[in-house]
Design an enzyme around this catalytic site. Structure first.
Site, PDB file in Angstrom:
ATOM      1  N   GLY A  21      48.186 -45.508 101.631  1.00 50.58           N
ATOM      2  CA  GLY A  21      49.281 -45.643 100.668  1.00 50.58           C
ATOM      3  C   GLY A  21      50.388 -46.377 101.390  1.00 50.58           C
ATOM      4  O   GLY A  21      51.019 -45.811 102.278  1.00 50.58           O
ATOM      5  N   HIS A  22      50.572 -47.637 101.084  1.00 50.66           N
ATOM      6  CA  HIS A  22      51.549 -48.474 101.792  1.00 50.66           C
ATOM      7  C   HIS A  22      52.722 -48.777 100.858  1.00 50.66           C
ATOM      8  O   HIS A  22      52.547 -49.402  99.818  1.00 50.66           O
ATOM      9  CB  HIS A  22      50.883 -49.773 102.278  1.00 50.66           C
ATOM     10  CG  HIS A  22      49.823 -49.515 103.318  1.00 50.66           C
ATOM     11  ND1 HIS A  22      49.112 -50.517 103.918  1.00 50.66           N
ATOM     12  CD2 HIS A  22      49.377 -48.354 103.870  1.00 50.66           C
ATOM     13  CE1 HIS A  22      48.263 -49.988 104.796  1.00 50.66           C
ATOM     14  NE2 HIS A  22      48.397 -48.673 104.778  1.00 50.66           N
TER      15      HIS A  22
ATOM     16  N   GLN B 277      45.885 -46.462 107.964  1.00 47.93           N
ATOM     17  CA  GLN B 277      45.869 -45.236 108.786  1.00 47.93           C
ATOM     18  C   GLN B 277      46.536 -45.534 110.144  1.00 47.93           C
ATOM     19  O   GLN B 277      47.366 -46.416 110.208  1.00 47.93           O
ATOM     20  CB  GLN B 277      44.438 -44.707 108.957  1.00 47.93           C
ATOM     21  CG  GLN B 277      43.834 -44.109 107.692  1.00 47.93           C
ATOM     22  CD  GLN B 277      43.264 -45.150 106.744  1.00 47.93           C
ATOM     23  OE1 GLN B 277      42.469 -45.991 107.135  1.00 47.93           O
ATOM     24  NE2 GLN B 277      43.658 -45.109 105.488  1.00 47.93           N
TER      25      GLN B 277
HETATM   26  P1  GDP Z   1      52.441 -46.874 105.662  1.00 45.44           P
HETATM   27  O1  GDP Z   1      51.286 -46.115 105.126  1.00 45.44           O
HETATM   28  O2  GDP Z   1      52.351 -47.071 107.139  1.00 45.44           O
HETATM   29  O3  GDP Z   1      52.670 -48.175 104.940  1.00 45.44           O
HETATM   30  O4  GDP Z   1      53.725 -45.968 105.410  1.00 45.44           O
HETATM   31  P2  GDP Z   1      54.074 -45.159 104.045  1.00 45.44           P
HETATM   32  O5  GDP Z   1      54.505 -46.126 103.026  1.00 45.44           O
HETATM   33  O6  GDP Z   1      52.990 -44.217 103.709  1.00 45.44           O
HETATM   34  O7  GDP Z   1      55.279 -44.247 104.570  1.00 45.44           O
HETATM   35  C1  GDP Z   1      56.415 -44.787 105.106  1.00 45.44           C
HETATM   36  C2  GDP Z   1      57.615 -44.302 104.286  1.00 45.44           C
HETATM   37  O8  GDP Z   1      58.800 -44.631 104.974  1.00 45.44           O
HETATM   38  C3  GDP Z   1      57.735 -44.994 102.949  1.00 45.44           C
HETATM   39  O9  GDP Z   1      58.310 -44.113 102.047  1.00 45.44           O
HETATM   40  C4  GDP Z   1      58.662 -46.173 103.224  1.00 45.44           C
HETATM   41  O10 GDP Z   1      59.347 -46.621 102.086  1.00 45.44           O
HETATM   42  C5  GDP Z   1      59.591 -45.527 104.194  1.00 45.44           C
HETATM   43  N1  GDP Z   1      60.218 -46.404 105.202  1.00 45.44           N
HETATM   44  C6  GDP Z   1      59.671 -47.391 105.949  1.00 45.44           C
HETATM   45  N2  GDP Z   1      60.562 -47.815 106.860  1.00 45.44           N
HETATM   46  C7  GDP Z   1      61.680 -47.082 106.680  1.00 45.44           C
HETATM   47  C8  GDP Z   1      62.931 -47.026 107.350  1.00 45.44           C
HETATM   48  O11 GDP Z   1      63.195 -47.717 108.328  1.00 45.44           O
HETATM   49  N3  GDP Z   1      63.847 -46.117 106.888  1.00 45.44           N
HETATM   50  C9  GDP Z   1      63.590 -45.316 105.810  1.00 45.44           C
HETATM   51  N4  GDP Z   1      64.550 -44.490 105.413  1.00 45.44           N
HETATM   52  N5  GDP Z   1      62.424 -45.331 105.180  1.00 45.44           N
HETATM   53  C10 GDP Z   1      61.470 -46.190 105.622  1.00 45.44           C
HETATM   54  P1  IMO Z   2      48.103 -45.068 105.585  1.00 45.75           P
HETATM   55  O1  IMO Z   2      47.349 -46.384 105.598  1.00 45.75           O
HETATM   56  C1  IMO Z   2      48.145 -40.910 106.856  1.00 45.75           C
HETATM   57  C2  IMO Z   2      44.306 -38.785 106.857  1.00 45.75           C
HETATM   58  C3  IMO Z   2      44.052 -37.687 105.867  1.00 45.75           C
HETATM   59  C4  IMO Z   2      43.142 -36.793 106.683  1.00 45.75           C
HETATM   60  C5  IMO Z   2      42.296 -37.797 107.461  1.00 45.75           C
HETATM   61  C6  IMO Z   2      40.952 -38.113 106.848  1.00 45.75           C
HETATM   62  O2  IMO Z   2      48.932 -44.869 104.377  1.00 45.75           O
HETATM   63  O3  IMO Z   2      48.818 -44.878 106.869  1.00 45.75           O
HETATM   64  P2  IMO Z   2      40.198 -39.540 104.731  1.00 45.75           P
HETATM   65  O4  IMO Z   2      40.535 -39.404 103.292  1.00 45.75           O
HETATM   66  O5  IMO Z   2      40.551 -40.853 105.315  1.00 45.75           O
HETATM   67  O6  IMO Z   2      38.781 -39.162 105.047  1.00 45.75           O
HETATM   68  O7  IMO Z   2      41.111 -38.422 105.470  1.00 45.75           O
HETATM   69  O8  IMO Z   2      43.068 -38.983 107.524  1.00 45.75           O
HETATM   70  N1  IMO Z   2      44.694 -40.098 106.268  1.00 45.75           N
HETATM   71  C7  IMO Z   2      45.918 -40.622 106.371  1.00 45.75           C
HETATM   72  N2  IMO Z   2      47.065 -40.116 106.894  1.00 45.75           N
HETATM   73  N3  IMO Z   2      48.128 -42.169 106.346  1.00 45.75           N
HETATM   74  C8  IMO Z   2      47.003 -42.697 105.841  1.00 45.75           C
HETATM   75  O9  IMO Z   2      46.916 -43.980 105.450  1.00 45.75           O
HETATM   76  C9  IMO Z   2      45.842 -41.899 105.801  1.00 45.75           C
HETATM   77  N4  IMO Z   2      44.579 -42.101 105.349  1.00 45.75           N
HETATM   78  C10 IMO Z   2      43.902 -40.992 105.666  1.00 45.75           C
HETATM   79  O10 IMO Z   2      45.240 -37.027 105.510  1.00 45.75           O
HETATM   80  O11 IMO Z   2      43.892 -36.074 107.624  1.00 45.75           O
HETATM   81 MG    MG Z   3      50.893 -44.400 103.985  1.00 43.42          MG
END
Ligand code: GDP
Ligand code: IMO
Ligand code: MG
Length: 421
Positions: A39-40, A222
């Site tokens: 989830g990005h 991940q």
């Molecule tokens: P990803 O899976 O590595 O793309 O990261 P996620 O989107 O799952 O989680 C990162 C969270 O941090 C998201 O809600 C972003 O919008 C937020 N985010 C990223 N960089 C920053 C930052 O520098 N400050 C704040 N407050 N939020 C951030």
């Molecule tokens: P992004 O790309 C954080 C974790 C799950 C679980 C383990 C295995 O957004 O950083 P799976 O469904 O892949 O077999 O689950 O990996 N996990 C993540 N944790 N960010 C993710 O993706 C993840 N994708 C899987 O929570 O612990």
């Molecule tokens: Mg994520």
């Protein structure tokens, strides 16, 4: 310049945001592993997008997005994601390419994922239940279906029938719900028809782009400690989330890769089960109280901990991290004291590398170094030298301890809340 960008911790480091920022100066973005377990998050103006399968460059006009061979694709989820973008005015036609050799996630994969998690009981992994593990399992067992099959309805239907029969037997033995072939076949053929124009030989296409000096960015999903080989096994995902995965998951050879960027949060989070040596209730309460650190895919609360330099140092070794992108610095703005884990204590001995045995890792106690906080908002800062001095010191220290250069700093979720060092 071709760049691999990976998560250097446990996932959710803010890769999506950094990819979106970097796509201003890149032409092509490639997802190379994982699936819709990712989830990005990308925030632009008042709009927030959470991308699961589609690369985080899709919001940039004129850029191309590739879902590489190493990704596992749930076609029904992908169609939903594409349509969701169309509804918000983001086009995908002519911009998105799907590798024909990427494996297909089928409904029995997600059901098996769920059934196996239920069987594990207290020892559960805490997967996203998106069927990722079982799909990679079928790939390795050579019983998977690929997008090239989905693009040929007759071939697909025949293979699917045999696969459903076998998997229904397994599902029944695990107490899971069996599937109806006709229903699955219909839904998948429909999705296949929609996706057909996007499915291609992405290896040949990518090599042509590189020959034409296009700049390619590889978007990891991940994080390093969820890697199937280098992570906290068995509490991992089922793919190579580390830099090597960009090679095998795209068909672009190692010598065409020019640099590796590791994305780190200024602290640590983890969602799902498995050890987190620097975990801190105090920090978790603070961040959750601010409404932060809830999973972008499952909505689960992320566990929080202090920055773990033992982990990121190891991560820098495995990935060959040249440069760091540090996100969420602003999350630490209010703290008077900030801790950094600089070593582990295992059974009375000080160690500098994470042990591979999961029980040993769970027994590790963090050795902290304490830094003075800055207690000043950083969200409006756009230049390293304008950061509070203590924030500068903190960033330099975590980069030194990790063993890589500071390159990008993020102080908010928005595109603009970013600067180069
Ligand atoms: P990803 O899976 O590595 O793309 O990261 P996620 O989107 O799952 O989680 C990162 C969270 O941090 C998201 O809600 C972003 O919008 C937020 N985010 C990223 N960089 C920053 C930052 O520098 N400050 C704040 N407050 N939020 C951030
Ligand atoms: P992004 O790309 C954080 C974790 C799950 C679980 C383990 C295995 O957004 O950083 P799976 O469904 O892949 O077999 O689950 O990996 N996990 C993540 N944790 N960010 C993710 O993706 C993840 N994708 C899987 O929570 O612990
Ligand atoms: Mg994520």
């Amino acid at each position: 310049m071709n760049t691999i960008l990976i998560g250097a911790q446990f996932g959710d480091e803010g890769k999506g945001k950094i990819i979106d920022v970097m796509m201003e100066n890149n032409d092509v973005v490639v997802r190379f592993q994982g699936g819709n377990n990712a989830g990005h998050t990308v925030e632009v103006g008042t709009e927030k997008f959470v991308l699961h399968l589609i690369p985080s460059g899709i919001l940039r006009p004129g850029r191309k997005c590739v879902i590489g061979n190493g990704v596992v694709v749930d076609p029904v989820a992908l169609v939903k994601e594409i349509k969701g973008l169309h509804e918000r005015g983001i086009r995908t036609e002519g911009k998105l390419l799907l590798s024909e050799t990427a494996h297909v996630v089928l409904p029995y994969h997600s059901r098996l994922d769920e059934a196996r998690e239920n069987h594990r009981g207290a020892g559960k992994i805490g997967t996203t239940k998106r069927g990722i593990g079982p799909t990679y399992g079928d790939k390795a067992a050579r019983t998977g279906l690929r997008l090239i099959d989905l693009a040929q309805p007759k071939v697909f239907s025949k293979k699917l029938k045999a696969r459903i029969e076998e998997n229904n037997a397994i599902l029944k033995s695990l107490g899971g719900e069996p599937l109806d072939y006709a229903t699955v076949n219909k839904a998948y053929l429909e999705a296949g028809k929609f996706l057909a124009p996007y499915i291609t030989n992405s290896v040949i296409w990518l090599h042509d782009q590189i020959k034409r000096k296009k700049r390619v960015l590889f978007e990891g999903a991940q994080g390093t400690f969820l890697d199937i080989d280098f992570g906290t096994y068995p509490f991992v995902t089922s793919s190579n989330t580390t830099a090597g995965g960009a090679v095998t998951g795209s068909g672009v050879p190692p010598h065409k890769m020019d640099r590796v960027i590791g994305v780190i949060k200024a602290y640590t989070t983890r969602v799902g089960e498995g050890p987190l040596p620097s975990q801190s209730q105090e920090l978790g309460d603070l961040l959750h109280g601010m409404g932060r650190e809830y999973g972008a895919t499952t909505g689960r609360e992320r566990r929080c901990g202090w920055f773990d330099a033992v982990a990121t140092h190891y991560s820098a070794m495995i990935n060959g991290i040249d440069e760091l992108a540090v996100t969420n610095l602003d999350g630490l703005d209010t703290l008077k004291k900030i801790k950094v884990c600089v070593a582990y204590k295992l059974d009375g001995k000080t160690i500098k590398f994470p042990p591979n045995d999961i029980d040993m890792l769970a027994r590790c106690e963090p050795v902290f170094r304490t830094f003075a906080g800055w207690q000043t908002p950083t969200s409006d800062v756009r230049k390293f030298s304008k950061l509070p001095v203590n924030a500068q010191k903190y960033l330099k220290a975590i980069a030194d301890l990790t063993g890589a250069k500071l390159r990008i700093i993020s102080v908010g979720a928005q595109r603009e809340q970013t600067f180069m060092v």
